[in-house]
Write a protein that holds these residues in place. Structure first.
Motif, PDB file in Angstrom:
ATOM      1  N   TYR A  40       0.859  -1.198   0.000  1.00 56.48           N
ATOM      2  CA  TYR A  40       0.000   0.000   0.000  1.00 56.48           C
ATOM      3  C   TYR A  40       0.885   1.235   0.000  1.00 56.48           C
ATOM      4  CZ  TYR A  40      -3.799   3.153   1.329  1.00 56.48           C
ATOM      5  OH  TYR A  40      -4.725   4.162   1.349  1.00 56.48           O
ATOM      6  N   ILE A  41       0.410   2.308  -0.662  1.00 62.68           N
ATOM      7  CA  ILE A  41       1.100   3.595  -0.686  1.00 62.68           C
ATOM      8  C   ILE A  41       0.084   4.704  -0.426  1.00 62.68           C
ATOM      9  CG2 ILE A  41       2.415   5.246  -2.088  1.00 62.68           C
ATOM     10  CD1 ILE A  41       3.593   2.922  -3.614  1.00 62.68           C
ATOM     11  N   ALA A  42       0.426   5.656   0.450  1.00 65.47           N
ATOM     12  CA  ALA A  42      -0.441   6.794   0.737  1.00 65.47           C
ATOM     13  C   ALA A  42       0.402   8.055   0.826  1.00 65.47           C
ATOM     14  CB  ALA A  42      -1.209   6.590   2.041  1.00 65.47           C
ATOM     15  N   GLU A  43      -0.120   9.148   0.306  1.00 69.05           N
ATOM     16  CA  GLU A  43       0.603  10.422   0.355  1.00 69.05           C
ATOM     17  C   GLU A  43       0.431  11.067   1.720  1.00 69.05           C
ATOM     18  OE1 GLU A  43       1.011  14.607  -2.179  1.00 69.05           O
ATOM     19  OE2 GLU A  43      -0.808  13.391  -2.358  1.00 69.05           O
ATOM     20  N   ASP A  44       1.513  11.600   2.260  1.00 68.04           N
ATOM     21  CA  ASP A  44       1.461  12.390   3.482  1.00 68.04           C
ATOM     22  C   ASP A  44       1.206  13.838   3.085  1.00 68.04           C
ATOM     23  OD1 ASP A  44       2.165  12.554   6.523  1.00 68.04           O
ATOM     24  OD2 ASP A  44       3.298  14.174   5.575  1.00 68.04           O
ATOM     25  N   GLY A  45       0.082  14.386   3.538  1.00 69.45           N
ATOM     26  CA  GLY A  45      -0.347  15.704   3.086  1.00 69.45           C
ATOM     27  C   GLY A  45       0.647  16.825   3.308  1.00 69.45           C
ATOM     28  N   PRO A  46       1.139  17.033   4.546  1.00 70.48           N
ATOM     29  CA  PRO A  46       2.017  18.187   4.787  1.00 70.48           C
ATOM     30  C   PRO A  46       3.329  18.153   4.018  1.00 70.48           C
ATOM     31  CG  PRO A  46       1.131  17.325   6.849  1.00 70.48           C
ATOM     32  CD  PRO A  46       0.778  16.339   5.791  1.00 70.48           C
ATOM     33  N   THR A  47       3.934  16.963   3.853  1.00 72.42           N
ATOM     34  CA  THR A  47       5.268  16.878   3.258  1.00 72.42           C
ATOM     35  C   THR A  47       5.250  16.384   1.818  1.00 72.42           C
ATOM     36  OG1 THR A  47       5.582  14.591   3.991  1.00 72.42           O
ATOM     37  CG2 THR A  47       6.234  16.334   5.522  1.00 72.42           C
ATOM     38  N   HIS A  48       4.142  15.770   1.390  1.00 76.26           N
ATOM     39  CA  HIS A  48       4.009  15.143   0.063  1.00 76.26           C
ATOM     40  C   HIS A  48       4.917  13.927  -0.094  1.00 76.26           C
ATOM     41  CE1 HIS A  48       1.499  18.505  -0.908  1.00 76.26           C
ATOM     42  NE2 HIS A  48       2.496  19.360  -0.773  1.00 76.26           N
ATOM     43  N   LEU A  49       5.560  13.488   0.998  1.00 80.59           N
ATOM     44  CA  LEU A  49       6.228  12.200   0.965  1.00 80.59           C
ATOM     45  C   LEU A  49       5.182  11.094   0.847  1.00 80.59           C
ATOM     46  CD1 LEU A  49       8.911  12.579   3.785  1.00 80.59           C
ATOM     47  CD2 LEU A  49       9.373  12.343   1.341  1.00 80.59           C
ATOM     48  N   LEU A  50       5.626   9.913   0.446  1.00 80.05           N
ATOM     49  CA  LEU A  50       4.745   8.765   0.380  1.00 80.05           C
ATOM     50  C   LEU A  50       5.067   7.825   1.535  1.00 80.05           C
ATOM     51  CD1 LEU A  50       4.868   8.024  -3.453  1.00 80.05           C
ATOM     52  CD2 LEU A  50       3.268   9.483  -2.199  1.00 80.05           C
ATOM     53  N   ARG A  51       4.037   7.412   2.244  1.00 77.59           N
ATOM     54  CA  ARG A  51       4.185   6.373   3.260  1.00 77.59           C
ATOM     55  C   ARG A  51       3.878   5.039   2.594  1.00 77.59           C
ATOM     56  NH1 ARG A  51       0.927   7.113   8.337  1.00 77.59           N
ATOM     57  NH2 ARG A  51      -0.785   7.613   6.937  1.00 77.59           N
ATOM     58  N   VAL A  52       4.752   4.078   2.807  1.00 77.10           N
ATOM     59  CA  VAL A  52       4.689   2.815   2.075  1.00 77.10           C
ATOM     60  C   VAL A  52       4.601   1.656   3.063  1.00 77.10           C
ATOM     61  CG1 VAL A  52       5.828   1.329   0.389  1.00 77.10           C
ATOM     62  CG2 VAL A  52       6.100   3.827   0.249  1.00 77.10           C
ATOM     63  N   ARG A  53       3.583   0.814   2.885  1.00 78.53           N
ATOM     64  CA  ARG A  53       3.524  -0.418   3.667  1.00 78.53           C
ATOM     65  C   ARG A  53       4.152  -1.529   2.835  1.00 78.53           C
ATOM     66  NH1 ARG A  53      -2.200  -2.250   4.882  1.00 78.53           N
ATOM     67  NH2 ARG A  53      -1.916  -3.731   3.180  1.00 78.53           N
ATOM     68  N   LEU A  54       5.260  -2.046   3.336  1.00 77.95           N
ATOM     69  CA  LEU A  54       5.987  -3.081   2.610  1.00 77.95           C
ATOM     70  C   LEU A  54       5.353  -4.450   2.803  1.00 77.95           C
ATOM     71  CD1 LEU A  54       9.558  -1.947   3.653  1.00 77.95           C
ATOM     72  CD2 LEU A  54       8.498  -1.574   1.430  1.00 77.95           C
ATOM     73  N   SER A  55       4.836  -4.714   4.014  1.00 79.73           N
ATOM     74  CA  SER A  55       4.253  -6.010   4.310  1.00 79.73           C
ATOM     75  C   SER A  55       3.380  -5.882   5.542  1.00 79.73           C
ATOM     76  CB  SER A  55       5.346  -7.062   4.559  1.00 79.73           C
ATOM     77  OG  SER A  55       6.110  -6.707   5.706  1.00 79.73           O
ATOM     78  N   GLY A  56       2.582  -6.914   5.808  1.00 82.20           N
ATOM     79  CA  GLY A  56       1.734  -6.933   6.990  1.00 82.20           C
ATOM     80  C   GLY A  56       0.296  -6.644   6.649  1.00 82.20           C
ATOM     81  N   ASP A  57      -0.588  -6.842   7.641  1.00 82.39           N
ATOM     82  CA  ASP A  57      -2.017  -6.675   7.383  1.00 82.39           C
ATOM     83  C   ASP A  57      -2.632  -5.511   8.140  1.00 82.39           C
ATOM     84  OD1 ASP A  57      -1.941  -7.638   9.941  1.00 82.39           O
ATOM     85  OD2 ASP A  57      -2.895  -9.561   9.491  1.00 82.39           O
ATOM     86  N   SER A  58      -1.806  -4.668   8.779  1.00 81.63           N
ATOM     87  CA  SER A  58      -2.321  -3.454   9.399  1.00 81.63           C
ATOM     88  C   SER A  58      -1.974  -2.271   8.500  1.00 81.63           C
ATOM     89  CB  SER A  58      -1.727  -3.260  10.795  1.00 81.63           C
ATOM     90  OG  SER A  58      -0.333  -3.096  10.718  1.00 81.63           O
ATOM     91  N   PHE A  59      -2.514  -1.098   8.826  1.00 84.39           N
ATOM     92  CA  PHE A  59      -2.371   0.037   7.924  1.00 84.39           C
ATOM     93  C   PHE A  59      -0.917   0.507   7.867  1.00 84.39           C
ATOM     94  CE2 PHE A  59      -3.468   4.539   6.674  1.00 84.39           C
ATOM     95  CZ  PHE A  59      -3.823   4.208   5.393  1.00 84.39           C
ATOM     96  N   PHE A  60      -0.442   1.138   8.942  1.00 84.62           N
ATOM     97  CA  PHE A  60       0.967   1.535   9.001  1.00 84.62           C
ATOM     98  C   PHE A  60       1.537   1.264  10.388  1.00 84.62           C
ATOM     99  CE2 PHE A  60      -0.177   4.149   5.295  1.00 84.62           C
ATOM    100  CZ  PHE A  60       0.851   3.778   4.450  1.00 84.62           C
ATOM    101  N   GLY A  61       1.094   0.189  11.034  1.00 83.21           N
ATOM    102  CA  GLY A  61       1.625  -0.069  12.350  1.00 83.21           C
ATOM    103  C   GLY A  61       1.297  -1.443  12.888  1.00 83.21           C
ATOM    104  N   SER A  62       2.059  -1.857  13.857  1.00 88.34           N
ATOM    105  CA  SER A  62       1.906  -3.014  14.733  1.00 88.34           C
ATOM    106  C   SER A  62       2.151  -4.357  14.076  1.00 88.34           C
ATOM    107  CB  SER A  62       0.523  -3.009  15.408  1.00 88.34           C
ATOM    108  OG  SER A  62      -0.493  -3.427  14.497  1.00 88.34           O
ATOM    109  N   ASN A  63       1.877  -4.536  12.793  1.00 91.24           N
ATOM    110  CA  ASN A  63       2.057  -5.855  12.197  1.00 91.24           C
ATOM    111  C   ASN A  63       2.548  -5.710  10.766  1.00 91.24           C
ATOM    112  OD1 ASN A  63       2.008  -8.546  11.576  1.00 91.24           O
ATOM    113  ND2 ASN A  63      -0.201  -8.657  11.315  1.00 91.24           N
TER     114      ASN A  63
END
Length: 525
Positions: A40-63
């Motif tokens: 999964y890839i999502a844009e971070d609004g303030p910085t326009h960086l992309l947050r990337v989930r490489l693996s796992g079944d949670s959004f951007f944390g814990s697993n």
């Protein structure tokens, strides 16, 4: 703490860069600049960086594992990844390291700025974060310098924290007996505020202390004579702790909504309630000088304000809602609530009023005189607003049309007219949708299951089109005259906020595409 899977040695921790033209015509040039197989890839609004989930079944944390990347595909350290990645705030994003489970922060250059050594930490706000390590609580600045919050015994004196805003954070300090308050909802002590250095800025004397917003905060004291209706008396304070509205009212609403189609809120004005006859509440509006700008005569706290015109709801409890209009200048009700069942503002502040027969009346914002009336309902689909025309419908599903601001019919409402965008109308035939202009000319025929504006508020010159398939959708992009730019090959396509980049997704495969108008194609991307 959940166990975090570390990456396999063969896992690709960086995108594959490329420079590949995927479409070119006389108007646009589209180039793929990188591709990456990730979850999964999502844009971070303030910085326009992309947050990337490489693996796992949670959004951007814990697993699982996650990381960041620039829209150009840059990762300074491809080996850097996290088990938690928060959104950026004050140019810092909270991260958790998978090896230790400890929290720290990275900056917008994707570098670790505060080492991951804390058991928990809040997002940065007003240049500080509240962090915990063991039994100790700290204020952190953007470079990780610590200010320990401790009393003479070395312990943190606060039972709970709110969040920083306007340089102040609500803190709970003195325990209270919840029985005395007759409530279990706010029994964690009396609340005050500290500043970004940890110093007490406003003494702890409130049983409710909300975050500051544009220099003011709603607070409440225990009611000296509580009853079943309320255990508090509400007021408003400024950043100096002065009660600009004293704590003597049974309720104060968070903010006054502005009815100008922007979803903004009015600052320095609050709906305030007083006790009316029979125990009911009467609502008015006070300003920061503690003056009633609208007297407490209204039975509901539902208000919409546009300049000096205030729409109010007559009775919050009645089955059939009735709305009226109050003029702040004359301090008079100028539209009686028994006349209309609905009132709202258009983008210019004129009043759209619907009577009990379903007739819509456009009333001038200054004179309140009728400009026109129509048997059609008027609304703005999908948040669209126009200064030239209105989208109208008959009340039946998908039977819309277009009228101008004088009430003249441009496109008569008809079955299949379901949405408008600028000077175009989306229409449906045989369960497929297409686009026509306001003259009725078909710009492209109905061949798709869905069409929508692409990008925030239609910020790109394309439409997102799609057809249903067995397990979801196949999506592509077309120009606003129907020319195919991206074929129907993708699970999803989402635009970046800059307006000239978008991501094509097919399963785990993501591709970043940059488009330029042909006249600008020679310019560096």
């Amino acid at each position: 703490m959940a166990k975090v899977r570390t990456p396999r040695p063969s896992q690709n921790l960086a995108p594959t860069l490329c420079d590949e033209s995927i479409h070119e015509n006389d108007q646009y040039l589209l180039k793929k600049i990188w591709a990456w197989d990730v979850d999964y890839i999502a844009e971070d609004g303030p910085t326009h960086l992309l947050r990337v989930r490489l693996s796992g079944d949670s959004f951007f944390g814990s697993n699982g594992l996650c990381t960041t990347i620039t829209q150009a595909g840059s990762r300074p350290d491809p080996s850097l990844y996290f088990s938690y990645l928060g959104k950026f705030s004050d140019n810092r994003a909270k991260i958790r390291m998978p090896e230790t489970g400890k929290f720290g922060f990275i900056d917008q250059n994707q570098q670790i700025r505060i080492a991951a050594k804390y058991d928990d930490a809040t997002d940065f706000k007003d240049g500080v974060s509240i962090a915990k390590r063991g039994d100790d609580t700290f204020l952190l600045d953007a470079d990780g310098r610590e200010m320990k919050l401790a009393d003479a015994s070395g312990n943190c004196p606060y039972l709970a924290f709110g969040r920083f805003s306007d340089g102040l954070c609500a803190v709970s300090k003195i325990p209270l007996d919840p029985v005395a308050l007759q409530t279990g909802g706010f029994n964690r002590g009396l609340w005050g505020y500290i500043d970004t250095t940890g110093k007490e800025a406003i003494a702890a004397k409130y049983c409710i202390a909300l975050p500051f917003d544009n220099g003011f905060a709603i607070v409440a004291c225990p009611d000296p004579h509580p009853d079943e209706e309320t255990a508090y008396r509400f007021g408003v304070i400024n950043c100096s702790g002065e009660e600009v509205i004293p704590c003597q009212y049974p309720l104060i609403d968070f903010a006054l909504h502005l009815g100008n189609a922007t979803e903004q809120e009015g600052h320095g004005m609050w709906p305030v309630a007083i006790a009316g006859d029979g125990g009911c509440l009467l609502w008015g509006i006070k300003d920061e000088a503690n003056q009633w700008i609208a007297p407490p005569i209204f039975q509901s706290n539902l208000f919409l304000l546009f300049n000096d015109n205030l729409i109010f709801r007559h009775d919050a409890a009645c089955d059939s809602e009735q709305y009226g209009l109050f003029d702040l200048k004359s301090q008079q009700v100028v539209i009686d609530p028994e006349r209309y069942v609905s009132l709202c503002f258009d983008i210019q502040g004129n009043i759209l009023a619907v009577d009990g027969n379903g007739t819509t009346h456009l009333l001038d914002a200054k004179t309140y005189q009728e400009v026109f009336q129509t048997g059609y309902a008027i609304y703005y689909p999908d948040g669209f607003v126009s200064e030239r025309c209105y989208f109208v419908w008959t009340g039946e599903p998908e039977t819309g049309g277009i009228i101008d601001r004088q009430g003249n019919v441009l496109i008569p409402p008809a079955a299949g007219h379901i949405w408008m965008d600028d000077d175009r109308l989306l229409f449906k035939e045989n369960a497929k949708v297409g686009i026509k202009d306001f003259s009725g000319k078909i710009l492209f025929p109905p061949v798709y299951d869905a069409i929508s504006a692409f990008g925030k508020a239609g910020s790109t010159p394309f439409y997102l089109v799609g057809n249903r398939i067995k397990d979801g959708w196949e999506r592509g992009l077309v120009t606003k005259d129907g020319q195919v730019i991206v074929p129907l090959l993708y699970d999803n396509i989402y635009a970046m906020s800059g307006g000239n980049r978008f991501i094509l997704r097919q399963g785990r495969h993501h591709e970043m595409v940059v488009f330029t108008r042909k006249a600008l194609a020679a310019t560096s991307i």
